[in-house]
Structure formats: structure tokens, C-alpha cells
Design an enzyme around this catalytic site. Structure first.
Site, PDB file in Angstrom:
ATOM      1  N   SER A   1      27.288  22.598  26.054  1.00 13.17           N
ATOM      2  CA  SER A   1      26.670  23.545  25.128  1.00 13.17           C
ATOM      3  C   SER A   1      27.528  23.974  23.960  1.00 13.17           C
ATOM      4  O   SER A   1      27.032  24.592  23.020  1.00 13.17           O
ATOM      5  CB  SER A   1      26.204  24.789  25.893  1.00 13.17           C
ATOM      6  OG  SER A   1      25.142  24.465  26.752  1.00 13.17           O
TER       7      SER A   1
ATOM      8  N   LYS B   1      27.248  34.971  20.991  1.00  8.76           N
ATOM      9  CA  LYS B   1      26.132  34.130  21.412  1.00  8.76           C
ATOM     10  C   LYS B   1      25.123  34.997  22.159  1.00  8.76           C
ATOM     11  O   LYS B   1      25.508  35.881  22.929  1.00  8.76           O
ATOM     12  CB  LYS B   1      26.665  33.009  22.307  1.00  8.76           C
ATOM     13  CG  LYS B   1      25.620  31.994  22.741  1.00  8.76           C
ATOM     14  CD  LYS B   1      26.285  30.871  23.516  1.00  8.76           C
ATOM     15  CE  LYS B   1      25.277  29.882  24.054  1.00  8.76           C
ATOM     16  NZ  LYS B   1      25.913  28.774  24.798  1.00  8.76           N
TER      17      LYS B   1
ATOM     18  N   SER C   1      23.573  24.643  24.076  1.00  3.50           N
ATOM     19  CA  SER C   1      22.866  25.897  23.877  1.00  3.50           C
ATOM     20  C   SER C   1      23.510  26.801  22.818  1.00  3.50           C
ATOM     21  O   SER C   1      22.936  27.827  22.469  1.00  3.50           O
ATOM     22  CB  SER C   1      22.792  26.665  25.206  1.00  3.50           C
ATOM     23  OG  SER C   1      24.078  27.024  25.674  1.00  3.50           O
TER      24      SER C   1
END
Length: 494
Positions: free
Chosen positions: A181, A79, A157
């Protein structure tokens, strides 16, 4: 012959371990899919084909798959909020691009753990600016588009990670979850997303995040694949215990026990039937206009019906009264967390999006007393909420209140309105970060097809567990998967 991306991560792992599949060939397959499909999806912030090829070749040459490397040869991606030596970390922001480009010299904990587990990283998956928004639409790159309807968002996210898995660009992907997220994008993209108990994973145990909100967790198409990635996120010593260097910790199960629970639909002690409470409680009730939409209700009902049909004791939890202190306390904590963003230069601050600027500006004037009182209020909420959940083996909640939001739906100029919109879409997630409880999202319902979503849009539920209750959640998710068969569905971009 079945294409490699059609296979589960577990099947790929078995082929790799048997020698029938080479890590380099598998990496090339996924790199080709990324090159072909990602330009229309925005799943990746950075693709690193040369580093991936070097890593795959090194694994083939120097390593052998074993119990200490449960993910040996499997492609995935980091990520873009986590560091990998030599690869830019963009944080989804113009403030870390161009002259402000950041190339780390030390990898994040989770990166090193996954490397030790044997992964081949193909790059960085897209994330919103500094991970604050629950949607992945940035000013520094294209939006992460929902594979089921590219006119809609993927959540955030970990939005890029979810898009990559849902579109078959990665078999599995790690995410991080500070307010939903992992679960929000997994739900938006029809995937399994697991938020782990605070302190279970040494990499991201919540120690370094204000209020202990942030943990890591897996995103996958199947429950077993999510469990497999979880096994690789737990660094094991030779004796099978977890190498946990921090004082904040949750006891981990034996090696392979999470994967066993996901494959067998039962916990290590043999339990397969559970008492499950059903609730629509949100800690944001009273502070914002929280309305459970009809498609979200249909998903909750489908999950409840399926669990009842599987023989579980499914009961209504009754009404849980919201705590009026929750909303102001969480806002204070969220803003105070933004205060430490390492940017002070006014010209560089001006590159940030309005929401991020607002969070930082507000956070930097929060009085210390207000912050301490907010932490105390959230700790009191945690005690109340954990006591509620512990009456059951798991609690069933909606994943989202609404269908995946159209791109551009969030107010780009008014931060207060933007924050309210995020709470209205995702009112059931952040409270579980406050409590440190484990939660897994699974898809249970698809909307009717239309022109934008010819295969329908996925809608899901959350199963929330007691502290350390990941085995129960994985067993329940596996049972639901066998009943509802969601891995058989593919988005149109597949």
C-alpha cells in the site's frame, strides 16, 4: 524565485531551520495549492486549514527546530486510516460517514510520532475502504486520480498520499503498507515509496496486524526526502536511540544515518557497490494469470541496466519455484483480518462495498484451524524467501506487472474477479509483507506520451533488502536517482 512546492522537502527543511521560511507561510502555500488543484484529483478526504494554521502558529511561537524535531514546520497529512484527535477518520467508507461518523479521542501512534517530529498536518489523504483494496476508488468520495493521467487510478491504499505528493500538494506523505500500500501508489505516480522492515518503526510495527503484515513508510519525490520523512517516523530519545516500546523490533541506525545514505549513495560503513539479484518471481504464480507486461519489463530492464552501469554486480537469481500453499494461505489471512471490522449492524454492513462485505463474510467463517495452518504456511514461505534474498545485498523486482489501471477497471460487483485483478496488477508486493522485508520502489521508465498521458506514465521497480537493510536500499535508490533524474519530471497537473 523558485516556488515553494518546486523545492524538495530537504530544501524546505533547511529554510525553516534557518528562519528564512515561516511554518505558517509554508502551510498557506500548500493549502492554496490543495484548494486550487485537489478538486480534480481527489487526493484529500479531509482538509483541516484551521487546525493547520493553529499548529503552524504554535510551532513558531513555542518550538525551536532541533535534532529531536527533524520535520519541524514541514506540511504533510495523515492517511485516512490513522486517527488524529478531533479530526474524523473516514476509512474511505460510507459505513463511517453520516450518522456513523467517527471522531477519535486518541491519536494513532504514527500521528503522535510525526507530531513530535514537528510536522504540520493539513488534513487526511484519501484511502480505499478500510485499506483493503490496492486502488483508491470509493463510494464515499471521488477517486484518487493519477496526476500523470487523470483517467487512471493512483493505486492504493495510500493512493491519496501519492497523488498529493506527485501533484505538488504536499512535499512528503506518510503511508502504511499491508500488501503493497506504500509501494503500489508510489510506483503508479512516479515516486519513491519505502516499505520498512517489520519492527523498525515503533508506530506500526506489525504487532497489531494479523500476520504482522502492516508497517508504515514514507512517500516522496526524491530518495533524500523519503529518508528525511523516515527519520521523523523514528521517535528518538535524547541519546539518539529509538523509543521502541514493543518487543517486536528491528535495530534502527543512528540518528541521521538514513538521510546520510540517501544523500551520499553509500551505507554507514562506506559501501557503495553491491551484489544485486534480478528476478521476476511472484508468489502468486500458478494461482492467477501473472503476466509481466511490456512496459513493466522495460522498467525492470532499465533498472537493471542502470545498476550495471553504476558498477554493481548484477546477476540473475535463476528460477524461484512458487509455493502452492502461498495463495490460499494469504487469502485466508486477508479474509480473517477483515473479520474483526467493528461493524455488526446489518444496515451498516450493507453500506460497505461488495469486496469489503465479501472479505468480512468469508473471514467470519474461517475455522481457527485453517487460520493457524495459514499462518504456519506463510511462516514457512517467509523462511524460504528471506534465505533467497539474503544471498544478495538487494534483489531487483518489478514494482507492478501492468501500467496504472484505468478508473473503473476493477470489477465492482464480483469480489473473486476483483481479487484476481488486484493480484494480476500487483503480484510482486504482498509476499514482501509476509516476509517482513524492506523494499523501496523507484521510477525507472516512462511510457510513450499519448492523449491521456501527454508526459507518459511512470513505471518502476522494487529493490528488496535483507532484514534491516534500509540503508542499502536508500543508497541504491539515491544512485539510481542521480543516474535517471526522475525528480526533474513533472505530471501535467503540476
Amino acid at each position: 524565485m523558485t516556488a515553494l512546492h518546486e523545492m524538495t522537502a530537504l530544501a524546505l527543511r533547511d529554510l525553516l531551520r534557518s528562519g528564512e521560511l515561516d511554518p505558517a507561510d509554508l502551510a498557506e502555500h500548500y493549502l492554496a495549492r490543495i484548494a486550487d488543484r485537489d478538486p480534480g484529483l481527489g487526493a484529500f478526504a479531509t482538509v483541516t486549514p484551521d487546525l493547520a494554521r493553529e499548529r503552524a502558529a504554535a510551532l513558531r511561537r513555542d518550538a525551536r527546530p532541533g535534532p529531536d524535531a527533524p520535520l519541524w514546520g514541514l506540511p504533510t497529512a495523515d492517511k485516512d486510516l490513522t486517527d488524529r484527535v478531533g479530526v474524523p477518520t473516514g476509512f474511505g467508507s460510507r459505513a463511517f460517514a453520516g450518522p456513523y461518523r467517527y471522531v477519535p479521542e486518541v491519536s494513532s501512534d504514527i500521528t503522535r510520532v510525526l507530531d513530535d517530529a514537528g510536522i504540520v498536518s493539513l488534513g487526511k489523504t484519501a484511502a480505499p475502504e478500510l485499506g483493503f483494496p490496492s486502488y483508491t476508488e470509493t463510494l464515499v468520495g471521488p477517486p484518487a486520480r493519477n496526476p500523470w493521467d487523470p483517467s487512471r487510478g493512483s493505486g492504493g491504499s495510500s493512493g491519496g498520499a501519492a497523488v498529493a505528493v506527485a501533484a505538488g500538494l504536499l512535499p512528503v506523505a506518510p503511508g502504511s503498507d499491508g500488501g503493497g500500500s506504500v509501494r503500489i501508489p508510489a510506483a503508479a505516480c512516479g515516486l519513491v515509496g519505502l516499505k520498512t522492515t517489520r519492527g523498525l518503526l515503533p508506530a506500526g510495527g506489525g504487532v497489531e496486524s494479523l500476520g504482522g503484515l502492516v508497517v508504515h513508510g514514507p512517500i516522496a519525490r526524491t530518495t533524500a526526502d523519503a529518508a528525511l520523512l523516515l527519520e521523523g517516523m523514528l521517535p528518538r530519545r535524547a541519546d539518539g536511540t529509538v523509543d521502541h516500546p514493543r518487543t517486536l523490533r528491528t535495530a534502527a541506525g543512528p540518528r541521521g544515518s538514513y538521510l546520510d545514505a540517501a544523500q551520499q549513495g553509500r551505507t554507514p560503513d562506506g559501501r557503495a557497490a553491491f551484489r544485486i539479484g534480478v528476478s521476476t518471481f511472484s508468489a502468486w504464480e500458478g494461482a492467477y494469470d501473472i503476466v509481466l507486461g511490456p512496459e513493466a519489463r522495460a522498467a525492470l530492464d532499465a533498472g537493471s541496466t542502470a545498476l550495471d552501469g553504476l558498477g554493481h554486480a548484477v546477476v540473475d537469481t535463476g528460477t524461484w519455484e512458487p509455493d502452492p500453499a502461498y495463495a490460499p494461505a494469504f487469502r485466508t489471512l486477508w479474509m480473517a483480518g477483515a473479520a474483526a471490522v467493528p461493524i455488526d449492524d446489518p444496515e451498516r454492513l450493507a453500506l460497505l462495498e461488495p469486496l469489503t462485505q465479501w472479505l468480512i463474510e468469508r473471514g467470519r467463517v474461517v475455522p481457527a484451524r485453517q487460520l493457524v495452518e495459514a499462518v504456519g504456511a506463510l511462516a514457512a514461505f517467509e523462511r524460504t524467501m528471506v534465505a533467497r534474498v539474503e544471498q544478495y545485498d538487494a534483489v531487483l523486482l518489478p514494482a507492478m506487472a501492468l501500467t496504472p489501471r484505468p478508473l473503473g477497471w476493477y470489477d465492482a460487483q464480483d469480489p473473486e474477479r476483483n481479487f484476481a485483478q488486484q493480484c494480476e496488477y500487483t503480484p510482486y508486493t504482498s509476499m514482501l509483507n509476509v516476509c517482513g522485508l524492506p523494499a523501496i520502489t523507484v521510477p525507472t521508465h516512462w511510457t510513450e506520451p499519448d492523449a491521456g498521458a501527454p508526459a507518459g506514465l511512470p513505471m518502476g521497480v522494487q529493490l528488496v533488502g535483507r532484514p534491516g537493510g534500509e540503508h542499502v536500499l536508500l543508497a541504491l535508490a539515491a544512485q539510481l536517482e542521480a543516474r535517471l533524474r526522475w525528480p526533474e519530471r513533472r505530471p501535467p497537473v503540476w
